[in-house]
Design a protein around this motif. Structure first.
Motif: not given
Ligand code: S3P
Length: 175
Positions: A93-98
């Motif tokens: 989730r963090r990667m895709r938001e980043a």
């Protein structure tokens, strides 16, 4: 939802994430943030030492923090993630938001040839690396697919060609 500015590379060991990240960073005028390096710096020990001394669960905990820090990097960066970071849903989730997440893919035979003699990888020691990578590829494919916005096949690409392809995807991707 709007995506952050980072270019995030995922994929199995031997996919070329670290090298390709450097080449992409040169092309984009950015720095590289490597989650394995963040973990190593936090503990002052190599990934192999952390696996041997503290176990994989501790490594994964530190890796989660490293992904969080890398994704929170204030400057737009190229983030190279350790091969297993995608297994954690919160990391994905963090990667895709980043930013834009690109999966560097290649068959196990090609990956095994690339990792031969290149660093100490605890998950590939003590057995046939092709078999180990085949098993990991099978187990992890759904996680890479869920993490990535795009795939670049590196089977026939050297690091420069792969970086060109990744940058083309990155620059062509809708925000
Ligand atoms: C791992 C990959 C390694 C490192 C650790 C575990 C994995 O990083 O994080 O040895 O689970 O696939 P690279 O993919 O950069 O080799």
């Amino acid at each position: 939802m709007t995506r952050g500015p980072h270019l995030v590379l995922v994929g199995l060991m031997g996919a070329g994430k670290t090298t390709v990240a450097r080449r992409c960073a040169d092309r984009l005028g950015r720095s590289v943030v490597d989650t394995d390096e963040l973990v190593e710096a936090a503990l002052g020990a190599s990934v192999a030492e952390i696996f041997a001394r503290d176990g994989e669960a501790t490594f994964r905990e530190l890796e989660r923090r490293a992904v969080e820090d890398a994704c929170a990097s204030p400057e737009p960066a190229v983030v190279a993630c350790g091969g297993g970071a995608v297994l954690d849903g919160e990391n994905r989730r963090r990667m895709r938001e980043a930013g834009l997440v690109v999966w560097l893919d290649a068959p196990p035979e090609v990956l095994a040839a690339r990792v031969e003699g290149a660093g100490d990888r605890p998950l590939l020691t003590g057995g046939d690396p092709v078999e180990a990578l085949r098993r990991l590829a099978e187990l992890r494919e759904p996680a890479y697919r869920a993490a990535a916005h795009a795939v670049v096949d590196t089977t026939e690409r050297d690091a420069d060609d792969a970086a060109d392809a990744v940058v083309a995807v990155f620059e062509g991707a809708p925000a």
